[in-house]
Design an enzyme around this catalytic site. Structure first.
Site, short mmCIF file in Angstrom:
data_model
loop_
_atom_site.label_atom_id
_atom_site.label_comp_id
_atom_site.label_asym_id
_atom_site.label_seq_id
_atom_site.Cartn_x
_atom_site.Cartn_y
_atom_site.Cartn_z
N ASP A 161 0.89 -1.16 0.00
CA ASP A 161 0.00 0.00 0.00
C ASP A 161 0.93 1.21 0.00
O ASP A 161 1.39 1.64 1.06
CB ASP A 161 -0.90 -0.01 1.24
CG ASP A 161 -1.86 1.16 1.25
OD1 ASP A 161 -2.36 1.54 0.18
OD2 ASP A 161 -2.11 1.72 2.34
N GLU A 173 -1.34 -1.13 -5.08
CA GLU A 173 -2.57 -0.39 -5.33
C GLU A 173 -2.35 0.54 -6.51
O GLU A 173 -1.33 1.23 -6.59
CB GLU A 173 -2.97 0.44 -4.10
CG GLU A 173 -4.25 1.24 -4.33
CD GLU A 173 -4.69 2.00 -3.09
OE1 GLU A 173 -4.85 1.36 -2.04
OE2 GLU A 173 -4.84 3.22 -3.17
N ASP A 222 -2.96 1.12 6.82
CA ASP A 222 -2.00 0.81 5.76
C ASP A 222 -1.60 -0.67 5.80
O ASP A 222 -1.38 -1.30 4.76
CB ASP A 222 -0.74 1.67 5.92
CG ASP A 222 -1.07 3.13 6.12
OD1 ASP A 222 -1.10 3.88 5.14
OD2 ASP A 222 -1.31 3.52 7.29
#
Length: 205
Positions: free
Chosen positions: A7, A68, A141
């Site tokens: 992330d 991501e 996160d």
């Protein structure tokens, strides 16, 4: 199938590693949130996150990497930091000849919760349930990184993992063996590159 999920973020970068069996059972291997102080210069912040990512790659030897996908947001500095760390992670993966996949937040949410607009609490709760954890991974996160890894394994692991097993059982250990799809060749190459040696180390926050 061992997947490393990232992330990306310059101040906080979530990194999660999971093992996923062919029956979709997922097991937590490691999760960490790498940080870089805002008072450091940008190049030193990037180096700090890069050092942490390389340590996790070398220690756990993932077979695939999931990131991501970066989307435009109102905060330009956030976009830049996210994009920069994404580039760092992809470069580290490429140097190890590992396949990299980008997943949108809605894809991850749909895979983990069944709902593409789930909030962070719902995602974290489901990640904990999938991995058999007593509590939701924090900060967000960390949960997001694990969700990315699980999502990628569930979307691709069955086919890729079967290709590796089938090739091995048939004696086709070479990624150039005939009859394999490009995805299967990439996965076998990733399996082979997972044997890259490296001292297991941990970068402390």
């Amino acid at each position: 199938m061992r997947v490393l999920g990232v992330d990306p973020g310059l101040t906080r970068c979530g990194v999660g590693v999971v093992d996923v069996a062919p029956d979709r059972t997922a097991t937590l291997v490691d999760v960490v949130v790498l940080r870089s102080p805002t008072d450091l210069s940008i190049e030193r912040r990037l180096r700090r996150i890069a050092d942490g990512l390389e340590a996790v790659f070398d220690e756990h030897r993932p077979q695939a990497v999931a990131l991501e996908r970066v989307f435009a947001r109102s905060d330009v500095s956030t976009i830049m930091g996210t994009a920069q760390i994404s580039g760092v992670a992809m470069l580290i993966a490429a140097r190890r000849e590992l396949p990299v996949a980008l997943h949108t937040p809605s894809e991850v949410k749909a895979a983990i919760t069944g709902y593409g607009r789930a909030d962070k609490k719902q995602v974290g709760t489901m990640v904990a349930r999938i991995l058999g954890l007593d509590a939701m991974p924090k900060p967000a996160d960390a949960a997001d990184a694990l969700a990315l890894a699980i999502c990628h394994a569930w979307r691709t692991g069955g086919v890729a993992g079967a290709a590796v097993r089938d090739a091995a059982s048939a004696g086709r250990v070479d990624a150039d063996a005939p009859g394999l799809t490009p995805a299967q060749r990439a996965w076998i190459a990733a399996e082979r590159s997972a044997a890259v040696s490296g001292a297991a180390r941990r970068v402390k926050e």
